[in-house]
Each structure stands twice: as structure tokens, then as C-alpha cells.
Design a protein around this motif. Structure first.
Motif, PDB file in Angstrom:
ATOM      1  N   ILE A 324       0.825  -1.209   0.000  1.00 49.58           N
ATOM      2  CA  ILE A 324       0.000   0.000   0.000  1.00 49.58           C
ATOM      3  C   ILE A 324       0.860   1.261   0.000  1.00 49.58           C
ATOM      4  CG2 ILE A 324      -1.706   1.300   1.349  1.00 49.58           C
ATOM      5  CD1 ILE A 324      -3.057  -1.267   2.035  1.00 49.58           C
ATOM      6  N   VAL A 325       2.067   1.198   0.563  1.00 56.08           N
ATOM      7  CA  VAL A 325       2.932   2.380   0.578  1.00 56.08           C
ATOM      8  C   VAL A 325       3.916   2.364  -0.596  1.00 56.08           C
ATOM      9  CG1 VAL A 325       4.629   3.702   1.894  1.00 56.08           C
ATOM     10  CG2 VAL A 325       2.697   2.648   3.074  1.00 56.08           C
ATOM     11  N   ILE A 326       4.840   1.368  -0.598  1.00 54.76           N
ATOM     12  CA  ILE A 326       5.929   1.401  -1.577  1.00 54.76           C
ATOM     13  C   ILE A 326       5.431   1.136  -3.003  1.00 54.76           C
ATOM     14  CG2 ILE A 326       8.177   0.461  -2.208  1.00 54.76           C
ATOM     15  CD1 ILE A 326       8.209   2.027   0.395  1.00 54.76           C
ATOM     16  N   CYS A 327       4.593   0.113  -3.184  1.00 53.74           N
ATOM     17  CA  CYS A 327       4.064  -0.151  -4.524  1.00 53.74           C
ATOM     18  C   CYS A 327       3.231   1.020  -5.036  1.00 53.74           C
ATOM     19  CB  CYS A 327       3.227  -1.431  -4.536  1.00 53.74           C
ATOM     20  SG  CYS A 327       4.197  -2.945  -4.468  1.00 53.74           S
ATOM     21  N   SER A 328       2.479   1.665  -4.138  1.00 58.17           N
ATOM     22  CA  SER A 328       1.675   2.817  -4.548  1.00 58.17           C
ATOM     23  C   SER A 328       2.548   3.982  -4.982  1.00 58.17           C
ATOM     24  CB  SER A 328       0.762   3.261  -3.397  1.00 58.17           C
ATOM     25  OG  SER A 328      -0.182   2.251  -3.098  1.00 58.17           O
ATOM     26  N   CYS A 329       3.732   4.099  -4.373  1.00 60.10           N
ATOM     27  CA  CYS A 329       4.669   5.143  -4.801  1.00 60.10           C
ATOM     28  C   CYS A 329       4.985   4.996  -6.287  1.00 60.10           C
ATOM     29  CB  CYS A 329       5.958   5.071  -3.985  1.00 60.10           C
ATOM     30  SG  CYS A 329       5.794   5.648  -2.280  1.00 60.10           S
ATOM     31  N   SER A 330       5.321   3.770  -6.701  1.00 63.22           N
ATOM     32  CA  SER A 330       5.629   3.522  -8.115  1.00 63.22           C
ATOM     33  C   SER A 330       4.421   3.807  -9.000  1.00 63.22           C
ATOM     34  CB  SER A 330       6.084   2.071  -8.317  1.00 63.22           C
ATOM     35  OG  SER A 330       7.229   1.794  -7.555  1.00 63.22           O
ATOM     36  N   ALA A 331       3.239   3.439  -8.515  1.00 61.36           N
ATOM     37  CA  ALA A 331       2.020   3.665  -9.295  1.00 61.36           C
ATOM     38  C   ALA A 331       1.769   5.154  -9.517  1.00 61.36           C
ATOM     39  CB  ALA A 331       0.827   3.031  -8.585  1.00 61.36           C
ATOM     40  N   PHE A 332       1.923   5.956  -8.464  1.00 61.55           N
ATOM     41  CA  PHE A 332       1.668   7.393  -8.596  1.00 61.55           C
ATOM     42  C   PHE A 332       2.715   8.076  -9.474  1.00 61.55           C
ATOM     43  CE2 PHE A 332      -0.948   6.881  -4.682  1.00 61.55           C
ATOM     44  CZ  PHE A 332      -2.125   7.411  -5.208  1.00 61.55           C
TER      45      PHE A 332
END
Length: 460
Positions: A324-332
């Protein structure tokens, strides 16, 4: 080699195909069929632990260490180790690939999978704590799935056998998997540095292997290095992403609308693309956080905590950090870049193009260095996991421990020079088999973890 390919296709290929409106289909692999129902089951059994006990996860993560065992490690340190292995190339290129194939809606299903997976992570980590034993070589404690699988299958035996077949198969699968991952790590790093800095793969690989050798061949250097490395690398990636989000704050509502509309969009269903949206998000969530695979419990067992449930809560929190934190960083980073700039690109090229748009040449360098840090910490972390599996198979001796480390270093060097698809497939087969052997036991043993949770809540 043909046998490995067959097993790979059985584990990762579409075992069941469900037709969808619009002409599409939803392909379900064996591992998805195992892990998603397990996540739903454990989420229900723990009464929605990821949401209900999130404040308790934070409290447990920052709790001060109180230990009387020499060379033991704290619960927070095992969270750091597990985060080091979860946060890898999949958090960068894997997320980009999921969005490229499944659209922005894949991000939502990645989040859902993380919430379900955190409940599974709680159960397996708590079981590792309940079945841990003292480590005569490194000090402190050791354990993991090989140990609770062994105890499960030999609990009624009067002779206390040295081995259990399923536990042996799990331990072997883990060692195979982690050797395969060593090759993937070095190949990814050498390729990224070649693209970003034009450094020949040989030089990058030699430096990587020498640094790794200095750390992993020392008795207890692994945890000390990861204690410093993981918070810095994850924190830097998170704050750089926050900077990019604030820089493009006006686009944020449109990005969230994009994610949710594609996650449930009628257009995707009508066009037959809903299966791609759903499964790319689900698979990325499962493969990134590794909940249910039995990897992280190898670290959880080493935690010196005053209640087994605390180790479980920390690993549940680790899944949330990873996905939810690190993977979402890449997504954004990707979703905030103009679509016409990144169309036709994929993998590291796509992510570096997005970072170049946001931060210029610094962004390209930052991603290359971040990949190096993520990958290097993963290698160190998996060798910590390997300790207990090597000990289970070969007993308590430094010869077998050192031999496996040297083998992993050799694989690290070989992978940096060339990509060997067979070995990579072997790594995927390893983690797939680990998951099956682990899931075979955590269902019947889960009552122990639930009882530990209930006891913890009564005392709190």
C-alpha cells in the motif's frame, strides 16, 4: 528442464478460466486460487485485523526492545528484514508492468490484495513464533515454516523423527528459490546501471558481489546493515514520491478517479478487459508482499518479543508497508506522468521516463540507485531467511551455512553477467512450491494463531 517448465505452468499458468461479459475471461492460477481464499478466510477469522488493529500494529512496531537473550533481535528488526526482502524490483518495475497490462484499476485490486494478505502474514508469522527454538550458532532464536510444518506432521509420533517430508520439501524449495532470486537481483542491477551510467555489467557485478560477501560472511552483520539501509531507502523513495505528488497535486483527484473508475468500470467489463485489470492487480499484490509463501516467517521466528501475536502484527504491518505504501509510490510516479510520454514503453524504461519527466536526469539516476538498494537489501535478507532452512536440512554447523552463502554469491555473480531464463523459472517454481507446502499446514494450525491473537487482545 521440461519438468521445471511443466511445474512452472501448473503453478503460475491459468488453471481455471472464467468467461466474462464482453468476450473477455478471468484466468486463475493455482497460487491465486490458494492465496485469495486464504486471505479472505484469515481476514474473517481475525475479525478484519488489518483495519481493526492497525493502531496496534503501529504501536508494536515502535515498541522498545526488552531482551535478555544474547544476540537475539527485536520484533522491529525482523520487520526490517522482511521489508528488505519484500521491497525489491517488483515494487518498481513489477507495479509498472501491472498497470501497463491491466490499467490504473489494477492499483485498487493491488490494495485489496494487500489487506487480505496482511491477515495471512499475521497467521504464518505468529505460528513461526509459537514454534521457534533457540539458535545455537547465531544466538537468539530461529524457526519458520520448516519447523512448524515438522511439528504438525510429527506431533503424534513417539520417536521424534529428525525430518518430516513436507518440511524437507519446503526447506529445499526455499533454498532453490533464494538462489534463483540472487540471479534476478544482480541481472536487474547490472542492467539498470548499464542503462543509467553506461557502466559495464562486469564492474557492477564484481562490486555487488564483494559488498555482499563482506556482509553475509560475517556472523551477525546482516541485521545491523539492514537496520540502517532499509529505513533510509524506503524513506527516500516515499518522500521523493510525496514531493512528486505535491508538485502535481492538482492532478491527484483525476488519478484517484482513474484508479477507481477502471477498477469497477463498465467500459472494462464491456470490452472484456476486466479480467486483466483484476488479475494484474491481484498478482502484483500477491507476488510483491509474499504473504503465504512462508518467507517472512523465517525472520519472524527470530524475533525476541514478549507475545507471539506481536510478531504477527509486525509482519501484517510489513505487508501494508510493501504494497500500500511502496508499490503505490511507483504507481503514482507513473500515473502522474503524461500518457503520451510513456506510451509504448514498459518496465524500467517506462519508470525511468516517468521519473525523467518529474525530476529530470536526477530522477533517472535516483531510480537506478533505488533499484540497487532495493535489490541489494533483498539479497541480504534472503540469506537471513536461509539460515533456519539450512539448519533444518543439514544441522547446526558453520560448514553448511557458509557453503550456502558461497553458492548464493556465485549465483549473484553469474546473474549479473547474463540472464538465464531456466534459473529464473526455477526461482519462481521454488516460491510456488514453498507457498503450497506452507498453505497446506497453516490452515489446520491457524487456530493456534487465532488463540494467540485473542489472548493478546485480552491482555492489552
Amino acid at each position: 528442464m521440461k519438468l521445471i517448465t511443466t511445474i512452472y505452468n501448473l503453478l503460475w499458468g491459468d488453471l481455471v478460466t472464467i468467461p466474462l461479459p464482453g468476450g473477455g475471461s478471468l484466468g486463475l492460477s493455482l497460487l491465486v486460487l490458494l492465496l485469495i481464499p486464504a486471505g479472505i478466510f484469515f481476514t474473517a477469522r481475525t475479525r478484519f485485523l488489518p483495519v481493526r488493529l492497525f493502531p496496534e500494529m503501529l504501536k508494536t512496531a515502535v515498541e522498545k526492545r526488552t531482551s535478555s537473550q544474547k544476540n537475539s533481535i527485536s520484533g522491529f528488526q525482523t520487520l526490517i528484514i522482511a521489508t528488505a526482502t519484500r521491497v525489491g524490483m517488483g515494487n518498481l518495475v513489477g507495479v509498472v508492468a501491472a498497470i501497463s497490462a491491466g490499467g490504473a484499476g489494477a492499483v485498487f485490486w493491488m490494495w485489496v490484495t494487500a489487506l487480505l494478505g496482511s491477515s495471512t502474514a499475521f497467521v504464518e508469522a505468529t505460528l513461526a513464533q509459537l514454534h521457534k527454538e533457540k539458535d545455537p550458532l547465531y544466538g537468539g532464536y530461529r524457526g519458520g515454516p520448516a519447523y512448524y510444518i515438522h511439528n504438525f506432521f510429527t506431533r503424534k509420533s513417539q520417536t521424534k523423527p529428525r525430518y518430516s517430508l513436507i518440511a524437507v520439501l519446503f526447506a529445499i524449495s526455499g533454498l532453490i528459490c533464494w538462489c534463483g532470486i540472487s540471479q534476478v537481483i544482480s541481472n536487474s542491477v547490472s542492467t539498470a546501471f548499464s542503462n543509467a551510467f553506461h557502466i559495464p555489467p562486469l564492474y557492477t557485478t564484481i562490486l555487488l558481489v564483494l559488498l555482499a560477501a563482506v556482509i553475509v560472511l560475517r556472523k551477525n552483520a546482516t541485521v545491523k546493515v539492514l537496520d540502517i539501509m532499509v529505513p533510509i531507502m524506503a524513506g527516500c523513495y516515499f518522500f521523493i514520491t510525496l514531493f512528486i505528488i505535491f508538485k502535481n497535486i492538482g492532478q491527484l483527484p483525476a488519478v484517484f478517479h482513474h484508479i477507481f473508475s477502471e477498477a469497477f468500470g463498465l467500459r472494462q467489463v464491456a470490452a472484456g478487459g476486466f479480467g486483466a485489470v483484476l488479475m494484474n492487480g491481484v498478482k502484483r499484490g500477491l507476488f510483491s508482499n509474499e504473504a503465504g509463501s512462508g518467507s517472512a516467517p523465517c525472520a519472524s521466528a527470530a524475533a525476541d518479543v514478549d507475545h507471539p501475536a506481536k510478531a504477527g502484527l509486525m509482519q501484517a504491518f510489513g505487508v501494508i508497508i510493501d504494497t500500500i505504501v511502496i508499490c503505490s509510490c511507483s504507481a503514482f510516479i507513473m500515473l502522474l506522468a503524461p500518457a503520451d510520454l510513456i506510451n509504448g514503453l514498459e518496465g524500467m524504461d517506462l519508470l525511468q521516463a516517468a521519473m525523467n519527466y518529474h525530476l529530470g536526469s536526477f530522477g533517472v539516476i535516483f531510480i537506478a540507485v533505488t533499484l540497487w538498494l532495493f535489490s541489494f537489501s533483498t539479497f541480504i535478507g534472503i540469506l537471513f531467511y536461509a539460515r533456519s532452512n539450512v539448519a533444518y536440512l543439514f544441522g547446526d554447523n558453520w560448514l553448511s551455512q557458509t557453503a550456502y552463502k558461497l553458492l548464493a554469491l556465485v549465483m549473484l555473480f553469474v546473474g549479473g553477467m547474463a540472464a538465464y531464463t531456466f534459473v529464473w523459472d526455477l526461482g519462481d517454481v521454488g516460491i510456488g512450491l514453498m507457498t503450497i507446502f506452507n498453505m497446506l499446514v497453516i490452515f489446520p494450525l491457524s487456530k493456534q494463531a487465532i488463540d494467540a491473537l485473542n489472548d493478546y487482545e485480552k491482555r492489552s
